[in-house]
Scaffold this active site. Sequence first.
Site, PDB file in Angstrom:
ATOM      1  N   TRP A 107       4.720  -3.907  -9.709  1.00 16.27           N
ATOM      2  CA  TRP A 107       5.635  -4.530  -8.746  1.00 16.27           C
ATOM      3  C   TRP A 107       5.765  -6.032  -8.955  1.00 16.27           C
ATOM      4  O   TRP A 107       6.862  -6.585  -8.865  1.00 16.27           O
ATOM      5  CB  TRP A 107       5.224  -4.196  -7.309  1.00 16.27           C
ATOM      6  CG  TRP A 107       5.578  -2.782  -6.966  1.00 16.27           C
ATOM      7  CD1 TRP A 107       4.720  -1.750  -6.734  1.00 16.27           C
ATOM      8  CD2 TRP A 107       6.898  -2.212  -6.875  1.00 16.27           C
ATOM      9  NE1 TRP A 107       5.416  -0.590  -6.488  1.00 16.27           N
ATOM     10  CE2 TRP A 107       6.752  -0.840  -6.565  1.00 16.27           C
ATOM     11  CE3 TRP A 107       8.192  -2.728  -7.018  1.00 16.27           C
ATOM     12  CZ2 TRP A 107       7.851   0.016  -6.404  1.00 16.27           C
ATOM     13  CZ3 TRP A 107       9.282  -1.874  -6.856  1.00 16.27           C
ATOM     14  CH2 TRP A 107       9.108  -0.522  -6.547  1.00 16.27           C
TER      15      TRP A 107
ATOM     16  N   LYS B 255       6.312   2.005   4.318  1.00 17.48           N
ATOM     17  CA  LYS B 255       4.944   2.323   3.930  1.00 17.48           C
ATOM     18  C   LYS B 255       4.024   2.389   5.150  1.00 17.48           C
ATOM     19  O   LYS B 255       3.532   3.451   5.472  1.00 17.48           O
ATOM     20  CB  LYS B 255       4.438   1.335   2.890  1.00 17.48           C
ATOM     21  CG  LYS B 255       4.903   1.744   1.488  1.00 17.48           C
ATOM     22  CD  LYS B 255       5.725   0.754   0.755  1.00 17.48           C
ATOM     23  CE  LYS B 255       6.338   1.359  -0.501  1.00 17.48           C
ATOM     24  NZ  LYS B 255       6.798   0.349  -1.446  1.00 17.48           N
TER      25      LYS B 255
ATOM     26  N   ASP C 233       4.348 -10.589  -1.520  1.00 17.38           N
ATOM     27  CA  ASP C 233       4.894  -9.244  -1.390  1.00 17.38           C
ATOM     28  C   ASP C 233       3.785  -8.391  -0.786  1.00 17.38           C
ATOM     29  O   ASP C 233       2.826  -8.033  -1.462  1.00 17.38           O
ATOM     30  CB  ASP C 233       5.316  -8.704  -2.759  1.00 17.38           C
ATOM     31  CG  ASP C 233       5.768  -7.242  -2.694  1.00 17.38           C
ATOM     32  OD1 ASP C 233       5.708  -6.646  -1.600  1.00 17.38           O
ATOM     33  OD2 ASP C 233       6.171  -6.706  -3.740  1.00 17.38           O
TER      34      ASP C 233
HETATM   35  C1  LIG Z   1       7.499  -0.130  -2.511  1.00 20.61           C
HETATM   36  C2  LIG Z   1       7.284  -1.502  -2.999  1.00 20.61           C
HETATM   37  C3  LIG Z   1       8.341  -2.349  -3.345  1.00 20.61           C
HETATM   38  C4  LIG Z   1       9.775  -1.874  -3.349  1.00 20.61           C
HETATM   39  O1  LIG Z   1      10.232  -1.578  -2.075  1.00 20.61           O
HETATM   40  P1  LIG Z   1      11.763  -1.118  -1.885  1.00 20.61           P
HETATM   41  O2  LIG Z   1      11.902  -1.157  -0.401  1.00 20.61           O
HETATM   42  O3  LIG Z   1      11.875   0.246  -2.458  1.00 20.61           O
HETATM   43  O4  LIG Z   1      12.626  -2.086  -2.584  1.00 20.61           O
HETATM   44  C5  LIG Z   1       8.047  -3.633  -3.726  1.00 20.61           C
HETATM   45  N1  LIG Z   1       6.797  -4.085  -3.780  1.00 20.61           N
HETATM   46  C6  LIG Z   1       5.747  -3.305  -3.471  1.00 20.61           C
HETATM   47  C7  LIG Z   1       4.364  -3.856  -3.547  1.00 20.61           C
HETATM   48  C8  LIG Z   1       5.963  -1.991  -3.067  1.00 20.61           C
HETATM   49  O5  LIG Z   1       4.921  -1.206  -2.756  1.00 20.61           O
END
Ligand SMILES: *Cc1c(COP(=O)(O)O)cnc(C)c1O
Length: 360
Positions: free
Chosen positions: A102, A195, A171
């Site tokens: 990511w 999540k 993030d």
């Molecule tokens: C799932 C995830 C993303 C992407 O999320 P989207 O909503 O699908 O764009 C980005 N960074 C991390 C750490 C993730 O787990």
Amino acid sequence: MARSHNFSAGPTAVPLEVLNQAYDEFHDFAGTGMSIMEMSHRSPIFRAIAEQTEADLRELLEVPAHYRVLFVQGGASLQFAQVPMNLAGENGSVDYLHTGLWSGKAIEAARQYCEVRVVASAQGTGFDRVPAVQDWQLNPKAAYLHYTENETVHGVQFAEPPASEAPLVCDACSSLLSKPIDIARHGLVYAAAQKNMGVAGLTVVIMDPALLDRCHGFTPDILNYACISDAQSMLNTPATFPWYLTGLTLQWIKRSGGLQVLHQRNQTKASLLYETLDGSDGFYRNPVQPTYRSINNVPFRLADQALEAAFLREAEAAGLHGLKGHASVGGIRASLYNAISVEAVAALCEFMGAFARRYG
Ligand SMILES: *Cc1c(COP(=O)(O)O)cnc(C)c1O
């Protein structure tokens, strides 16, 4: 009603209490004769939901009072672009820590807007750790330092936020609300809801207003944090139903005892699984260095990789779903987000023990 044990990396399980409440209110929200989905986002009822959601998020995360909280669309992936568009500044250089898939995607996206320095990468060791701090090549003049608190694919998690002179951007997509986080150490934190705090369609951005001055002209208003903040996240129609569902999930987190309690439960779940992996005499293997093992996502391989298809098939048959590893790394991955119970993880561990005895 049969509910499966759902270990998917996202979207994933929503607490049953939240689903039930949404179900009860689905046709007729609070005597209005309408679903939340059918109502104007500018109606007093939706505004009250939006405000309560923000208040609960601030309370749970102990967000400093002057920080802004934005509710946007586009997922965490849009933030990969929106962060540098807004915060890189003119001719800016930005720092990124590369700890897995990511953060790699965040780096690629930022390169389209500004000069990106990768201050450290764990690629050489197969993303099994956060690189040692003494090896980071930080630029104190960077517009910001970006890190991925929890690498959802590689199962690597920071033990604590990086120390940084530059504003820290995080993030926290797969870990926000699974444990306490010191928001005040950060310039900006973002996470999509699907999540630990709801369903796909909503992304939360929490930011220090000092950074709003950088959000200058060439960023379209709809992506400009300053404009979004001025409009209280309602420049256009927001994702009303996901926003409402996050609101219900935050109330569930509060009823569950808050982030300390959830963190403890999440640690219990992760320990159960890591003990099963480490106690399997090498039948199963998690490659991540213990200090950096994630409590949210646990990837692992079988020593005999040819058995992985049978593992997944038999797990499905036993009611254990969503265990296939990310396509880029293969293998198995169990995601242990807030809505996953200790019992579900115990059931997984029991299945793993029985599978190892059968095939070991
Ligand atoms: C799932 C995830 C993303 C992407 O999320 P989207 O909503 O699908 O764009 C980005 N960074 C991390 C750490 C993730 O787990």
